[in-house]
Design an enzyme around this catalytic site. Structure first.
Site, PDB file in Angstrom:
ATOM      1  N   TYR A 123      10.925   8.699   1.756  1.00 10.39           N
ATOM      2  CA  TYR A 123      10.869   7.661   0.735  1.00 10.39           C
ATOM      3  C   TYR A 123      11.605   7.997  -0.562  1.00 10.39           C
ATOM      4  O   TYR A 123      11.692   7.150  -1.448  1.00 10.39           O
ATOM      5  CB  TYR A 123       9.404   7.319   0.431  1.00 10.39           C
ATOM      6  CG  TYR A 123       8.682   6.813   1.658  1.00 10.39           C
ATOM      7  CD1 TYR A 123       9.000   5.590   2.222  1.00 10.39           C
ATOM      8  CD2 TYR A 123       7.699   7.580   2.276  1.00 10.39           C
ATOM      9  CE1 TYR A 123       8.361   5.125   3.359  1.00 10.39           C
ATOM     10  CE2 TYR A 123       7.050   7.126   3.417  1.00 10.39           C
ATOM     11  CZ  TYR A 123       7.388   5.899   3.952  1.00 10.39           C
ATOM     12  OH  TYR A 123       6.750   5.452   5.081  1.00 10.39           O
ATOM     13  N   GLU A 172      11.719  -9.631   2.546  1.00  7.29           N
ATOM     14  CA  GLU A 172      10.959  -8.436   2.917  1.00  7.29           C
ATOM     15  C   GLU A 172      11.880  -7.222   2.804  1.00  7.29           C
ATOM     16  O   GLU A 172      13.008  -7.258   3.291  1.00  7.29           O
ATOM     17  CB  GLU A 172      10.445  -8.568   4.345  1.00  7.29           C
ATOM     18  CG  GLU A 172       9.633  -7.378   4.808  1.00  7.29           C
ATOM     19  CD  GLU A 172       9.093  -7.568   6.215  1.00  7.29           C
ATOM     20  OE1 GLU A 172       9.283  -6.645   7.029  1.00  7.29           O
ATOM     21  OE2 GLU A 172       8.490  -8.623   6.500  1.00  7.29           O
ATOM     22  N   ARG A 174      12.040   4.523  13.371  1.00 13.51           N
ATOM     23  CA  ARG A 174      10.855   5.373  13.219  1.00 13.51           C
ATOM     24  C   ARG A 174       9.894   5.156  14.380  1.00 13.51           C
ATOM     25  O   ARG A 174      10.284   4.687  15.443  1.00 13.51           O
ATOM     26  CB  ARG A 174      10.209   5.094  11.864  1.00 13.51           C
ATOM     27  CG  ARG A 174      11.160   5.490  10.712  1.00 13.51           C
ATOM     28  CD  ARG A 174      10.541   5.332   9.359  1.00 13.51           C
ATOM     29  NE  ARG A 174       9.371   6.200   9.226  1.00 13.51           N
ATOM     30  CZ  ARG A 174       8.462   6.044   8.280  1.00 13.51           C
ATOM     31  NH1 ARG A 174       8.569   5.077   7.393  1.00 13.51           N
ATOM     32  NH2 ARG A 174       7.427   6.868   8.224  1.00 13.51           N
ATOM     33  N   ASN A 184       7.593  -5.629  -0.390  1.00 13.96           N
ATOM     34  CA  ASN A 184       7.499  -4.497   0.523  1.00 13.96           C
ATOM     35  C   ASN A 184       6.040  -4.427   0.952  1.00 13.96           C
ATOM     36  O   ASN A 184       5.189  -3.923   0.229  1.00 13.96           O
ATOM     37  CB  ASN A 184       7.920  -3.191  -0.141  1.00 13.96           C
ATOM     38  CG  ASN A 184       7.928  -2.034   0.826  1.00 13.96           C
ATOM     39  OD1 ASN A 184       7.250  -2.051   1.850  1.00 13.96           O
ATOM     40  ND2 ASN A 184       8.670  -0.994   0.494  1.00 13.96           N
ATOM     41  N   HIS A 198       3.044  -4.531   9.819  1.00  5.66           N
ATOM     42  CA  HIS A 198       2.926  -4.427  11.266  1.00  5.66           C
ATOM     43  C   HIS A 198       1.680  -5.082  11.857  1.00  5.66           C
ATOM     44  O   HIS A 198       1.597  -5.226  13.075  1.00  5.66           O
ATOM     45  CB  HIS A 198       2.982  -2.951  11.667  1.00  5.66           C
ATOM     46  CG  HIS A 198       4.056  -2.226  10.934  1.00  5.66           C
ATOM     47  ND1 HIS A 198       5.394  -2.509  11.118  1.00  5.66           N
ATOM     48  CD2 HIS A 198       4.003  -1.277   9.964  1.00  5.66           C
ATOM     49  CE1 HIS A 198       6.118  -1.745  10.305  1.00  5.66           C
ATOM     50  NE2 HIS A 198       5.290  -0.990   9.603  1.00  5.66           N
ATOM     51  N   ALA A 233       2.545  -0.742   5.248  1.00  5.13           N
ATOM     52  CA  ALA A 233       1.945  -0.751   6.588  1.00  5.13           C
ATOM     53  C   ALA A 233       1.395  -2.113   6.985  1.00  5.13           C
ATOM     54  O   ALA A 233       1.268  -2.404   8.171  1.00  5.13           O
ATOM     55  CB  ALA A 233       0.842   0.303   6.675  1.00  5.13           C
ATOM     56  N   HIS A 271      12.112  -2.745   2.977  1.00  6.91           N
ATOM     57  CA  HIS A 271      11.517  -1.458   3.342  1.00  6.91           C
ATOM     58  C   HIS A 271      12.475  -0.359   2.922  1.00  6.91           C
ATOM     59  O   HIS A 271      13.696  -0.499   3.071  1.00  6.91           O
ATOM     60  CB  HIS A 271      11.254  -1.378   4.844  1.00  6.91           C
ATOM     61  CG  HIS A 271      10.236  -2.366   5.296  1.00  6.91           C
ATOM     62  ND1 HIS A 271       8.891  -2.160   5.133  1.00  6.91           N
ATOM     63  CD2 HIS A 271      10.371  -3.580   5.869  1.00  6.91           C
ATOM     64  CE1 HIS A 271       8.229  -3.209   5.596  1.00  6.91           C
ATOM     65  NE2 HIS A 271       9.114  -4.089   6.042  1.00  6.91           N
ATOM     66  N   LEU A 272      11.917   0.713   2.418  1.00 16.51           N
ATOM     67  CA  LEU A 272      12.724   1.852   1.986  1.00 16.51           C
ATOM     68  C   LEU A 272      13.376   2.547   3.176  1.00 16.51           C
ATOM     69  O   LEU A 272      14.556   2.877   3.147  1.00 16.51           O
ATOM     70  CB  LEU A 272      11.859   2.843   1.208  1.00 16.51           C
ATOM     71  CG  LEU A 272      11.229   2.294  -0.078  1.00 16.51           C
ATOM     72  CD1 LEU A 272      10.128   3.212  -0.562  1.00 16.51           C
ATOM     73  CD2 LEU A 272      12.286   2.099  -1.133  1.00 16.51           C
ATOM     74  N   SER A 273      12.594   2.776   4.219  1.00 15.57           N
ATOM     75  CA  SER A 273      13.103   3.482   5.393  1.00 15.57           C
ATOM     76  C   SER A 273      13.566   2.465   6.431  1.00 15.57           C
ATOM     77  O   SER A 273      13.219   1.280   6.361  1.00 15.57           O
ATOM     78  CB  SER A 273      12.020   4.383   5.990  1.00 15.57           C
ATOM     79  OG  SER A 273      10.968   3.599   6.517  1.00 15.57           O
ATOM     80  N   ARG A 304       5.132  11.115  -2.340  1.00 14.81           N
ATOM     81  CA  ARG A 304       4.734  10.975  -0.933  1.00 14.81           C
ATOM     82  C   ARG A 304       5.946  11.073  -0.021  1.00 14.81           C
ATOM     83  O   ARG A 304       6.914  10.331  -0.180  1.00 14.81           O
ATOM     84  CB  ARG A 304       4.072   9.604  -0.793  1.00 14.81           C
ATOM     85  CG  ARG A 304       4.029   9.062   0.581  1.00 14.81           C
ATOM     86  CD  ARG A 304       3.571   7.602   0.586  1.00 14.81           C
ATOM     87  NE  ARG A 304       3.456   7.193   1.961  1.00 14.81           N
ATOM     88  CZ  ARG A 304       3.810   6.025   2.414  1.00 14.81           C
ATOM     89  NH1 ARG A 304       4.278   5.123   1.597  1.00 14.81           N
ATOM     90  NH2 ARG A 304       3.689   5.750   3.682  1.00 14.81           N
ATOM     91  N   ARG A 344       6.108   0.816  14.106  1.00 11.74           N
ATOM     92  CA  ARG A 344       6.767   0.253  12.924  1.00 11.74           C
ATOM     93  C   ARG A 344       7.880  -0.732  13.286  1.00 11.74           C
ATOM     94  O   ARG A 344       8.472  -1.347  12.408  1.00 11.74           O
ATOM     95  CB  ARG A 344       7.350   1.375  12.062  1.00 11.74           C
ATOM     96  CG  ARG A 344       6.310   2.302  11.486  1.00 11.74           C
ATOM     97  CD  ARG A 344       6.951   3.322  10.554  1.00 11.74           C
ATOM     98  NE  ARG A 344       6.065   4.417  10.255  1.00 11.74           N
ATOM     99  CZ  ARG A 344       5.144   4.417   9.284  1.00 11.74           C
ATOM    100  NH1 ARG A 344       4.988   3.367   8.527  1.00 11.74           N
ATOM    101  NH2 ARG A 344       4.388   5.483   9.102  1.00 11.74           N
ATOM    102  N   PRO A 399       0.795  -1.222   0.000  1.00 11.87           N
ATOM    103  CA  PRO A 399       0.000   0.000   0.000  1.00 11.87           C
ATOM    104  C   PRO A 399       0.830   1.275   0.000  1.00 11.87           C
ATOM    105  O   PRO A 399       1.864   1.355   0.646  1.00 11.87           O
ATOM    106  CB  PRO A 399      -0.829  -0.111   1.284  1.00 11.87           C
ATOM    107  CG  PRO A 399      -0.104  -1.074   2.146  1.00 11.87           C
ATOM    108  CD  PRO A 399       0.592  -2.018   1.213  1.00 11.87           C
ATOM    109  N   ASN A 400       0.353   2.223  -0.779  1.00 19.90           N
ATOM    110  CA  ASN A 400       0.894   3.583  -0.900  1.00 19.90           C
ATOM    111  C   ASN A 400       2.206   3.658  -1.668  1.00 19.90           C
ATOM    112  O   ASN A 400       2.709   4.756  -1.896  1.00 19.90           O
ATOM    113  CB  ASN A 400       1.036   4.258   0.474  1.00 19.90           C
ATOM    114  CG  ASN A 400      -0.301   4.399   1.154  1.00 19.90           C
ATOM    115  OD1 ASN A 400      -1.237   4.931   0.573  1.00 19.90           O
ATOM    116  ND2 ASN A 400      -0.413   3.890   2.369  1.00 19.90           N
ATOM    117  N   ASP A 457       0.255 -15.181   6.832  1.00 22.29           N
ATOM    118  CA  ASP A 457      -0.170 -16.552   6.558  1.00 22.29           C
ATOM    119  C   ASP A 457      -0.095 -16.878   5.072  1.00 22.29           C
ATOM    120  O   ASP A 457       0.208 -18.013   4.693  1.00 22.29           O
ATOM    121  CB  ASP A 457      -1.582 -16.787   7.088  1.00 22.29           C
ATOM    122  CG  ASP A 457      -1.637 -16.822   8.610  1.00 22.29           C
ATOM    123  OD1 ASP A 457      -0.565 -16.883   9.261  1.00 22.29           O
ATOM    124  OD2 ASP A 457      -2.759 -16.771   9.152  1.00 22.29           O
TER     125      ASP A 457
END
Length: 152
Positions: free
Chosen positions: A23, A98, A107, A74, A80, A77, A100-102, A18, A111, A10-11, A87
């Protein structure tokens, strides 16, 4: 040829627009182009997909079985709190990395926990769009047998 599915949660369709201080400036389209190109250099076929919908991401993961050798994910959100996504990952016999950019660990406290990481082969965080390339590099090394094959 090794096939890798890159899934953006998402996003991530908002990359480059954004919160660019977190990001970065690169758009999702440019990131996907870079990953496909890098994959080609390393003899890896890369296909990319993005969804803001949890169930669609799970469907992509299920449909990848028998079609792809690895998944780079990725989860955004969903990382979390999505036990459904967790599953879904656990239900397929495909190694998932997995990303993540940040640096999610530096943070907000919500997170800091990933419910998806325990069912993934590894997790790469905090390197911006390079996080995806690092995941692709890890897959390339595993395929070539030049990386430790420890399963975690």
């Amino acid at each position: 040829m090794i096939k890798v599915l890159v899934l953006h949660g998402p996003n991530l369709n908002r990359l480059g627009k954004r919160e660019t201080d977190i990001y970065g400036q690169m758009t999702l389209e440019k990131l996907n182009e870079r990953l496909v190109s890098k994959g080609r250099e390393w003899g890896i076929e890369v296909q990319c997909a993005q969804s803001n919908i949890e169930g669609e991401l799970i469907d992509f993961i299920h449909q990848a079985e028998g079609e792809f050798d690895y998944i780079i994910l990725n989860p955004g959100a969903f990382t979390h709190y999505s036990y459904a996504l967790r599953d879904g990952i656990a239900s397929v016999d495909i190694p998932v990395v997995e990303v993540h950019l940040s640096n999610v660990h530096s943070r907000e406290s919500f997170r800091h926990t990933s419910v998806t990481a325990p069912v993934c082969r590894g997790q790469i965080v905090g390197f911006g769009t390079l996080s995806y390339e690092l995941a692709l590099a890890a897959i390339s090394a595993w395929v070539q047998g030049s990386a430790d094959d420890h399963k975690g």
